[in-house]
Design an enzyme around this catalytic site. Sequence first.
Site, PDB file in Angstrom:
ATOM      1  N   GLY A   1      -7.177  -9.986  -3.970  1.00  0.00           N
ATOM      2  CA  GLY A   1      -6.299  -8.835  -3.815  1.00  0.00           C
ATOM      3  C   GLY A   1      -5.375  -8.686  -5.005  1.00  0.00           C
ATOM      4  O   GLY A   1      -5.276  -9.569  -5.863  1.00  0.00           O
ATOM      5  N   CYS A   2      -4.683  -7.558  -5.063  1.00  0.00           N
ATOM      6  CA  CYS A   2      -3.830  -7.278  -6.221  1.00  0.00           C
ATOM      7  C   CYS A   2      -2.605  -8.186  -6.236  1.00  0.00           C
ATOM      8  O   CYS A   2      -2.331  -8.856  -7.244  1.00  0.00           O
ATOM      9  CB  CYS A   2      -3.437  -5.802  -6.242  1.00  0.00           C
ATOM     10  SG  CYS A   2      -2.790  -5.153  -4.687  1.00  0.00           S
ATOM     11  N   TYR A   3      -1.853  -8.219  -5.139  1.00  0.00           N
ATOM     12  CA  TYR A   3      -0.704  -9.119  -5.106  1.00  0.00           C
ATOM     13  C   TYR A   3      -1.149 -10.570  -5.330  1.00  0.00           C
ATOM     14  O   TYR A   3      -0.526 -11.293  -6.122  1.00  0.00           O
ATOM     15  CB  TYR A   3       0.030  -9.014  -3.772  1.00  0.00           C
ATOM     16  CG  TYR A   3       0.838  -7.760  -3.564  1.00  0.00           C
ATOM     17  CD1 TYR A   3       1.840  -7.396  -4.458  1.00  0.00           C
ATOM     18  CD2 TYR A   3       0.642  -6.951  -2.454  1.00  0.00           C
ATOM     19  CE1 TYR A   3       2.608  -6.256  -4.251  1.00  0.00           C
ATOM     20  CE2 TYR A   3       1.400  -5.807  -2.235  1.00  0.00           C
ATOM     21  CZ  TYR A   3       2.385  -5.467  -3.132  1.00  0.00           C
ATOM     22  OH  TYR A   3       3.147  -4.340  -2.905  1.00  0.00           O
TER      23      TYR A   3
END
Lengths: 344, 344, 344, 344
Positions: free
Chosen positions: D149-151
């Site tokens: 994921g991005c985070y």
Amino acid sequence: MIKVGIVGGTGYTGVELLRLLAQHPEVEVEAITSRSEEGIRVGDMYPNLRGHYDGLAFSAPDAERLAACDAVFFATPHGVAHALAGELLDKGTRVIDLSADFRLRDAAEWAHWYGQPHGAPALLDEAVYGLPEMHRERIRKARLIAVPGCYPTAVQLGLLPLLEAGLIDADRVIADCKSGVTGAGRGAKVPSLLAEASESMKAYGAGGHRHLPEIRQGLGDAAGGPVGLTFVPHLTPMIRGIHATLYGRLTTEPGDLQALFETRFADEPFVDVMPAGSHPETRSVKGANLCRLAVHRPGDGDTVVVLSVIDNLVKGASGQAVQNLNLMFGFDERAGLSAPALMP
Amino acid sequence: MIKVGIVGGTGYTGVELLRLLAQHPEVEVEAITSRSEEGIRVGDMYPNLRGHYDGLAFSAPDAERLAACDAVFFATPHGVAHALAGELLDKGTRVIDLSADFRLRDAAEWAHWYGQPHGAPALLDEAVYGLPEMHRERIRKARLIAVPGCYPTAVQLGLLPLLEAGLIDADRVIADCKSGVTGAGRGAKVPSLLAEASESMKAYGAGGHRHLPEIRQGLGDAAGGPVGLTFVPHLTPMIRGIHATLYGRLTTEPGDLQALFETRFADEPFVDVMPAGSHPETRSVKGANLCRLAVHRPGDGDTVVVLSVIDNLVKGASGQAVQNLNLMFGFDERAGLSAPALMP
Amino acid sequence: MIKVGIVGGTGYTGVELLRLLAQHPEVEVEAITSRSEEGIRVGDMYPNLRGHYDGLAFSAPDAERLAACDAVFFATPHGVAHALAGELLDKGTRVIDLSADFRLRDAAEWAHWYGQPHGAPALLDEAVYGLPEMHRERIRKARLIAVPGCYPTAVQLGLLPLLEAGLIDADRVIADCKSGVTGAGRGAKVPSLLAEASESMKAYGAGGHRHLPEIRQGLGDAAGGPVGLTFVPHLTPMIRGIHATLYGRLTTEPGDLQALFETRFADEPFVDVMPAGSHPETRSVKGANLCRLAVHRPGDGDTVVVLSVIDNLVKGASGQAVQNLNLMFGFDERAGLSAPALMP
Amino acid sequence: MIKVGIVGGTGYTGVELLRLLAQHPEVEVEAITSRSEEGIRVGDMYPNLRGHYDGLAFSAPDAERLAACDAVFFATPHGVAHALAGELLDKGTRVIDLSADFRLRDAAEWAHWYGQPHGAPALLDEAVYGLPEMHRERIRKARLIAVPGCYPTAVQLGLLPLLEAGLIDADRVIADCKSGVTGAGRGAKVPSLLAEASESMKAYGAGGHRHLPEIRQGLGDAAGGPVGLTFVPHLTPMIRGIHATLYGRLTTEPGDLQALFETRFADEPFVDVMPAGSHPETRSVKGANLCRLAVHRPGDGDTVVVLSVIDNLVKGASGQAVQNLNLMFGFDERAGLSAPALMP
């Protein structure tokens, strides 16, 4: 009706004072000074003020004219209020300083962070730190107010209940703060250009920022002892607003944190504790003299997270200055400060 | 003190009415209706209103409760006011409709542009087009007001002086208009997402837009005959504001255009003709019930360019609605509308 | 592989050249000059370039080093290229000037608009106006290119088909243009601050703008005679992008306008005629060397509206400069310019 | 040249894959599926892709056609890849899943956070977590990749050096993260409207967010044991970008933190450790497959602060997916990913 003056009215806190005072029922702006804009009418510099203040133009700083006012606001770079405040106080004019000049009680610490000697150490004793939620009674009687900085306001209001109650480890508090670009003032600097600052986010001053000692001083007052604070400000692509995200480690079972916050601020006209589970938005206070808070305890663990939002130009500067004025002159504390935020 | 109701208060014009009326000395909001949000308190939906309207929650539409009000605002999609206005008028409640329902005098043209039959043609005769700068005296006596659209307000105010004086070719007027995204309402549509609409500019409706017949009707009134208008709206990456850039071909030596505009609007509280050479900014009217205008004649040629800015939610909708209310009830026309714009 | 130099690489067109050339298979950047940033590595000034151009630092302007390049780009304020271009040409280095120095064929008109004498009138005869869609064959053979301005590119490409075909009244053309803030350059000016320019729209230069004579010259070439143009630029709250909305009055039955545009640009690699009814968005060309066009005829009347969008820094400056370079050196016209726009 | 398919290509990660793959020298996009947009050409939905992928239209999901590809990307909501991945793997097609379906190794934890049973638990053993900086060798041999994921990407890259070296208290790590609005996807939701999300900052999910268990799992791998993490994401008014501000308490004298970070990432093509004292900006990675890091130790105290920025759609999604593809197929790891960020 009282008469007020504004020194250094060309920056964002100056125009914001004018915007707020235009709606104030008890105040008349008698003079606004600016060396660089002398002779310019305020409506010519700030078109939102056309039709308000029609006779008013920026004038050269003139101690006599200012001393004829009941109160004078300083919306100036640091150092200016040092030079003028004493003379005005001597003539019976009260001073509300929006700069950092009188925020630190320790002249040496001021000199360290601002890179020059303190220019009016004799006044430090009587200067009152203008955070009404901590010092309301002293403000009522004050002659000289140091209006808190924007970050310090958001951080202190969010942490007061926890530190006063001794619930968190005062040695290790974290304040991760996000500010709109007006926090950097109206100076023409490349990093503040729309082409540079929009569509981007960055931290700055991670190694140390001038608001750090002010926040530590205020939190120390609340905690009754020194507070270890890590403070990282960030530049956010918006005009106004500060969002402080505050992290503390609980050192004891805290009970009902929501109730703690609601009780602490129950009588505060300008602090709004949101319902449990809320995430306040900075836009909900845009243009309003208000701090909105929410308290979270993720996973019922030992970390407490407080979300605190203000408009940096209002509760973080000019609105808080007017709130101080209201207290000093016995006006309704809400006078001139009752309009809802502009949303959307 | 009068009592007002708001039908359909969940959109941007609804919340803007509440923001403005919170500062109005003569008005109490008695009811606000919304089918979808029944039972929700307004402060829970619009956090900027927390602390204002504390007892007020959205209720289901209830004609009886609305009829107990002195005036009712409709902040609804088209068609809703058609259904309810007659009943309210019969019971003595005045109606101020912010939708398009009563803006066009010709029911057939309305049906053409809105794709459904006009629902209240019998009321068209008494509906007054609520542009005070053209119809102030009729508004004072009206029971039913059609508040002008946002683009029509900006365009008409900018062109009135030229058309009334017969200075430009009425067959070929161009209105190139730029609007912030709140003009598209609060509906959840992909093109209105920040990720889609920011950092971009585009025209829309170049082939024909519903505001076109309304503008033509108003300009025709000013010109005393039909006006040929090319109207191209553009979506601009900002929340609020309309900038109309208006082009006309001079058909005669116009004399002093600046004086023409200043004279035409000399007594208007909410139209500000800027000094010659100015370029008004939409932010100078953000949150304020104001139209700022500047008139240019590039190279002293035969083309006149008028720059006209408003806040689409204020002078382009809710503020103008309140201005109409003030006129209808004999209040100071400025009541509730005196705050300066929020700038920066 | 050729060697190129860049004079004045610290502004937005300079960094954009570096961004594009980093992907160019046939070009090596040999030198980049800046008096103010001498010694600074490009990746330290523009962090997006860290990891590219690792050995490259800004150097003081040095004619000898530049003359060792096959081509030199000038990304400088006006006047600089006047002083240096001749010397470089004499030494066999080709010059691609992104400034206004060689755009106007008439030295007196240049002097009028730029307030100083033209510094190299002897070179005007051989300077080629670098709009490939008009002058491709001359560009291939040119030694000195005047890269068109951003507004002129968007306006000319949108109007060429109509003027070449003689379909519109050349006396009365209107160009209502909207530009992102990078059009104003990287100078630290208060009106370009995020706090001033965002959330607002305004016109500027309504009385006359330096791009006006350049556009008139180009349109006159297309029309085969003088063109009367009203040009109003607007500042739009976004970083990149120009949206030109162009209005012409049809003087004859135009036939199929869509086909006219599609045919005119059928072989153009960097002009995209959108399907009938389209409204191009500036973001659809963000970062790309592309002009997207749509043509409308509202209500089948006698006004034609062309919508033209470019990225002001790419097709409006640095990308077009690279396109010219490709033509001059016989590379694939698309070399280094093939990446899609960044969207969202 | 390999053939790839994209399932669910209408969202932001889908269009970003297309943008990046358009520049990839070894990849041809054979199929892109979308139930809702079947038959629409990609250039009609995403105008930045006009002129690229000219024959390509969205097709209904068709396992046979996808199985004819060498690799298939899933850019889908959670659950979709569960249903299809097994069948594709059985037919010899490699799967790169950008959704959360295979990120958590524990099916029960997945079910807890996503509110439905895991649909393909049998595949969990062979799924490789696609963070090349941790698992490059396993990725080279993998058939099924769970793209982080991005985070999680921003947070893990920033904390890896500290946790691997055992320098900070793993029980109490804080990740204060700020994301642009594309992180919320392309769904039409009111809070994502420009009118709601711009000019504002707010936290969300302070009580718990689906990326939390993924980050904890990855940090636990680095630390060699469980990590206690407080993770507060914030919505930031920009299109792209994540800024993670990471706080850890040093449990030992750490030595040279700058050198630690530089050494850890010395051979990483897509991690850039900035010079000491830097504050990376999200815009410096806009459109680029890059994580930029800076490490600070304010006041030489016991708190370490790491600043980590990525483009959520590139290194946080589609770019990282392509990086994985490059590793799996033995291409240059940088293929298709070499363009500098778009700045300004």
